[in-house]
Write an enzyme that holds these catalytic residues in place. Structure first.
Site, PDB file in Angstrom:
ATOM      1  N   ASN A 145      67.430   7.321 -60.342  1.00  0.00           N
ATOM      2  CA  ASN A 145      67.702   7.990 -61.682  1.00  0.00           C
ATOM      3  C   ASN A 145      69.245   9.156 -61.452  1.00  0.00           C
ATOM      4  O   ASN A 145      69.348   9.541 -62.222  1.00  0.00           O
ATOM      5  CB  ASN A 145      66.713   9.288 -61.455  1.00  0.00           C
ATOM      6  N   LYS A 168      71.802  -0.808 -50.595  1.00  0.00           N
ATOM      7  CA  LYS A 168      70.817  -1.737 -51.823  1.00  0.00           C
ATOM      8  C   LYS A 168      70.131  -0.773 -52.983  1.00  0.00           C
ATOM      9  O   LYS A 168      69.396  -0.252 -52.422  1.00  0.00           O
ATOM     10  CB  LYS A 168      69.164  -3.055 -51.393  1.00  0.00           C
ATOM     11  N   ALA A 170      69.472   0.793 -56.654  1.00  0.00           N
ATOM     12  CA  ALA A 170      68.386   0.293 -57.541  1.00  0.00           C
ATOM     13  C   ALA A 170      68.330  -0.719 -58.646  1.00  0.00           C
ATOM     14  O   ALA A 170      70.014  -0.787 -58.535  1.00  0.00           O
ATOM     15  CB  ALA A 170      67.741   1.011 -58.265  1.00  0.00           C
ATOM     16  N   GLY A 222      63.536   7.266 -53.153  1.00  0.00           N
ATOM     17  CA  GLY A 222      62.569   7.122 -53.878  1.00  0.00           C
ATOM     18  C   GLY A 222      60.838   7.251 -54.618  1.00  0.00           C
ATOM     19  O   GLY A 222      60.804   8.725 -53.440  1.00  0.00           O
ATOM     20  N   GLU A 244      63.613  10.432 -48.501  1.00  0.00           N
ATOM     21  CA  GLU A 244      63.243  11.370 -50.136  1.00  0.00           C
ATOM     22  C   GLU A 244      62.577  11.091 -51.220  1.00  0.00           C
ATOM     23  O   GLU A 244      63.179  10.543 -51.430  1.00  0.00           O
ATOM     24  CB  GLU A 244      64.791  11.857 -50.702  1.00  0.00           C
ATOM     25  N   GLU A 379      53.223  13.174 -60.426  1.00  0.00           N
ATOM     26  CA  GLU A 379      54.494  13.363 -60.383  1.00  0.00           C
ATOM     27  C   GLU A 379      54.502  12.431 -61.942  1.00  0.00           C
ATOM     28  O   GLU A 379      53.791  11.590 -62.305  1.00  0.00           O
ATOM     29  CB  GLU A 379      55.130  12.686 -59.760  1.00  0.00           C
TER      30      GLU A 379
HETATM   31  P1  NAD Z   1      61.064   3.042 -56.340  1.00  0.00           P
HETATM   32  O1  NAD Z   1      60.261   3.561 -55.107  1.00  0.00           O
HETATM   33  O2  NAD Z   1      60.341   2.244 -56.706  1.00  0.00           O
HETATM   34  O3  NAD Z   1      61.975   2.827 -55.907  1.00  0.00           O
HETATM   35  C1  NAD Z   1      63.866   2.967 -55.620  1.00  0.00           C
HETATM   36  C2  NAD Z   1      64.233   2.278 -54.670  1.00  0.00           C
HETATM   37  O4  NAD Z   1      63.159   1.541 -54.078  1.00  0.00           O
HETATM   38  C3  NAD Z   1      64.912   1.136 -54.938  1.00  0.00           C
HETATM   39  O5  NAD Z   1      65.873   0.429 -55.221  1.00  0.00           O
HETATM   40  C4  NAD Z   1      63.979   0.132 -55.821  1.00  0.00           C
HETATM   41  O6  NAD Z   1      64.419  -1.955 -56.194  1.00  0.00           O
HETATM   42  C5  NAD Z   1      63.335   0.088 -54.459  1.00  0.00           C
HETATM   43  N1  NAD Z   1      61.969  -0.962 -53.646  1.00  0.00           N
HETATM   44  C6  NAD Z   1      60.724  -0.418 -54.241  1.00  0.00           C
HETATM   45  N2  NAD Z   1      59.914  -1.139 -53.597  1.00  0.00           N
HETATM   46  C7  NAD Z   1      60.981  -1.472 -53.154  1.00  0.00           C
HETATM   47  C8  NAD Z   1      59.749  -2.262 -51.880  1.00  0.00           C
HETATM   48  N3  NAD Z   1      58.826  -2.908 -51.069  1.00  0.00           N
HETATM   49  N4  NAD Z   1      61.046  -2.869 -50.135  1.00  0.00           N
HETATM   50  C9  NAD Z   1      61.701  -1.900 -50.237  1.00  0.00           C
HETATM   51  N5  NAD Z   1      62.562  -1.694 -51.693  1.00  0.00           N
HETATM   52  C10 NAD Z   1      61.907  -1.635 -52.253  1.00  0.00           C
HETATM   53  O7  NAD Z   1      61.433   4.351 -56.641  1.00  0.00           O
HETATM   54  P2  NAD Z   1      61.901   4.856 -58.163  1.00  0.00           P
HETATM   55  O8  NAD Z   1      61.867   4.884 -59.684  1.00  0.00           O
HETATM   56  O9  NAD Z   1      64.061   4.093 -58.664  1.00  0.00           O
HETATM   57  O10 NAD Z   1      62.418   6.425 -58.532  1.00  0.00           O
HETATM   58  C11 NAD Z   1      61.754   7.535 -58.798  1.00  0.00           C
HETATM   59  C12 NAD Z   1      61.596   8.988 -57.165  1.00  0.00           C
HETATM   60  O11 NAD Z   1      62.147   9.143 -56.890  1.00  0.00           O
HETATM   61  C13 NAD Z   1      60.616   9.710 -57.633  1.00  0.00           C
HETATM   62  O12 NAD Z   1      58.464   9.703 -57.301  1.00  0.00           O
HETATM   63  C14 NAD Z   1      61.506  10.256 -57.673  1.00  0.00           C
HETATM   64  O13 NAD Z   1      60.214  11.503 -56.727  1.00  0.00           O
HETATM   65  C15 NAD Z   1      62.499   9.681 -56.135  1.00  0.00           C
HETATM   66  N6  NAD Z   1      63.257  11.232 -56.078  1.00  0.00           N
HETATM   67  C16 NAD Z   1      63.222  11.368 -54.709  1.00  0.00           C
HETATM   68  C17 NAD Z   1      64.514  12.284 -54.586  1.00  0.00           C
HETATM   69  C18 NAD Z   1      64.689  13.105 -53.021  1.00  0.00           C
HETATM   70  O14 NAD Z   1      65.206  13.221 -53.459  1.00  0.00           O
HETATM   71  N7  NAD Z   1      63.482  13.871 -52.915  1.00  0.00           N
HETATM   72  C19 NAD Z   1      65.534  12.594 -55.232  1.00  0.00           C
HETATM   73  C20 NAD Z   1      65.513  11.415 -57.108  1.00  0.00           C
HETATM   74  C21 NAD Z   1      64.015  10.626 -56.723  1.00  0.00           C
END
Ligand code: NAD
Length: 475
Positions: A145, A168, A170, A222, A244, A379
């Site tokens: 994002n 790594k 996204a 994430g 985060e 969310e």
């Molecule tokens: P996600 O958790 O699906 O993915 C985030 C990252 O994790 C990606 O690089 C993805 O490839 C990796 N990932 C996913 N599954 C994994 C696994 N099993 N093992 C290792 N890596 C894995 O999240 P998203 O959909 O990309 O991002 C959206 C989320 O991120 C929302 O919930 C948002 O609120 C949060 N976010 C938080 C902040 C913050 O600073 N708090 C900032 C931005 C986004």
């Protein structure tokens, strides 16, 4: 991928496609790495650590400063790449590139302020000295994002502290990550100090990061579900962890606030990044006496928010990241409607004409939201503004705090006592008081509870990458 100073393919030779979420256009292919590739990247970072951690803070600062300069010089092309790959409007991409670059400048400065302390001893022949040193190899996992600033917010402090890294990005936004790595290469980062593994399936990479004893710290941004899983695995290996995660931000309008000003703020904030921001307001609490004035302004504003391709003039909302994201938002709106909510603006997918090949959802306002609706406790991560009416200002903090998330919260009031009371009582890491943008490279960013552990940015940001070491000196 980038391992030990070279751009390389995955050992398997596999690649995966990257597409534009607004048009479905194929933008390119990236190496589809696996556990073996992650292992090579960790080995490179491990080999590079003694050299990089022995450089002076001034040398590390100079590399970060050069990277900041290059990012600033390349800001137009970086913003265009971000809009193509992630979909956000060009103006928002431009803002993110600047925000992302700010972390490099901030931590170029912070690198020189990693200080130690002399401590008093009870013994006259003893001296204590406490110093801080880099934790070692850092593994970073970042989301789509904010595909540039979420990298620099980790790389800036880790490199300033003297750590080496394996990242790594996204799977939806690896091209932005590649562009940032190119900047570091051009800024003169030594081989092995930063490494990047791209992959369509993140699981084997995450498993390798969290089980390898050469990795001393995991930093993740994430979703809460994935963050919880990775933090648990990392903790069992006694790696340090910063995560985060997601949010569910309340936006409280107090009865003394100007409802028009507050509604304008809500409309500006809610649709940033199509609502795909962890600090996006997800529950707009409005007192009954201001409900009409607030809702009227919100509706008028949202009716003017134009969805479309982020390159088109006047577009305020781009696509969502994928079909699953659209379905999640759609289901929340269907659930709210079924339980009695009204949807005066938007409310559905955009699928015709220019929207046909993208993942679009109309900018939406939902009114009459109640606690039994999914949107009131989950969310959304999409362009939907849910309005919740309340009676008693004495109870609104409790309503706002009634969540396991704790990232951001917003308050609108003209009374300074109300502002301070709310600031102190809200259990969230970031509070905007009449302020819709309480973020900066100079300010600590992070959440409580299900929103995560640790802080990024500010003075706190570098602490996450440092160990404290005590020396006891007998004279
Ligand atoms: P996600 O958790 O699906 O993915 C985030 C990252 O994790 C990606 O690089 C993805 O490839 C990796 N990932 C996913 N599954 C994994 C696994 N099993 N093992 C290792 N890596 C894995 O999240 P998203 O959909 O990309 O991002 C959206 C989320 O991120 C929302 O919930 C948002 O609120 C949060 N976010 C938080 C902040 C913050 O600073 N708090 C900032 C931005 C986004």
């Amino acid at each position: 991928m980038f391992i030990d100073g070279s751009w390389v393919e995955a050992a398997s030779g596999k690649r995966f496609p990257v597409t534009n979420p607004a048009t479905g256009e194929h933008l390119g292919d990236m190496p589809d790495g696996d556990a073996g590739d992650a292992d090579l990247a960790i080995a490179a970072a491990h080999r590079a650590f003694p050299g990089w951690s022995a450089t002076t803070a001034y040398e590390r600062s100079a590399v970060l400063y050069r990277a900041w300069q290059l990012m600033t010089e390349r800001s137009v092309e970086l913003a265009e790449l971000m809009t193509r790959e992630q979909g956000k409007p060009l103006k928002a991409s431009t803002f993110e590139v600047k925000y992302g670059a700010d972390f490099l400048l901030w931590f170029a400065e912070e690198a020189k302020r990693v200080e130690g302390h002399w401590l008093p001893s009870a013994r006259p022949d003893q001296r204590f000295l406490s110093i801080r040193q880099p934790v070692g190899v850092v593994a970073a996992v970042t989301p789509w994002n904010y595909p540039i600033s979420m990298l620099t917010r980790k790389m800036g402090p880790a490199l300033a502290a003297g750590c080496t890294m394996v990242l790594k990005p996204a799977e939806a936004t690896p091209l932005c990550a590649k562009a940032i790595f190119e900047i570091f290469v051009d800024a003169g980062i030594p081989d092995g100090v930063i490494n990047m593994v791209t992959a369509l399936d993140p699981v084997p990479i995450g498993d390798t990061f969290t089980s390898d004893s050469r990795v001393k710290k995991l930093t993740f941004t994430g979703s809460t579900a994935v963050g919880r899983k990775l933090a648990g695995a990392a903790a069992s290996n006694l790696q340090r962890v910063s995560v985060e995660l997601g949010g569910h931000a309340p936006f409280i309008v107090y009865p003394d606030a100007d409802p028009v000003h507050a509604a304008k703020g809500a409309a500006a904030l809610k649709f940033l990044n199509s609502g795909q921001a962890c600090i996006s307001p997800n529950r707009l609490y409005v007192p009954n006496e201001l409900l009409d004035a607030f809702t009227e302004t919100l509706i008028a504003r949202v009716q003017k928010v134009k969805a479309g391709n982020g390159f088109a003039e006047g577009v305020g909302v781009g696509p969502l990241v994928n079909e699953a994201a659209v379905a999640k938002v759609e289901n929340q709106v269907i659930d709210a409607r079924a339980k009695g909510a009204e949807v005066p603006v938007g409310g559905g997918r955009l699928t015709d004409g220019e929207f046909a090949d993208g993942h679009f959802f109309a900018p939406t306002v939902v009114t009459g939201v109640t606690t039994d609706m999914v949107i009131s406790h989950e969310e959304t991560f999409g362009p939907v503004a849910p309005v919740i009416a309340y009676d008693d200002p004495a109870e609104v903090i409790e309503l706002a705090n009634n969540t396991n998330y704790g990232l951001a919260a917003y308050v609108y009031t003209r009374d300074i006592s109300t502002a301070f009371r709310a600031f102190e009582a809200l259990r969230f890491g970031i509070i905007g008081i009449n302020d819709v943008n309480p973020t900066s490279a100079a300010a600590p960013f992070g959440g409580m509870g299900d929103s995560g552990l640790g802080r990024e940015g500010g003075h706190e940001g570098i602490d996450e990458y440092l160990e404290t070491k005590l020396g006891g000196f007998a004279l």
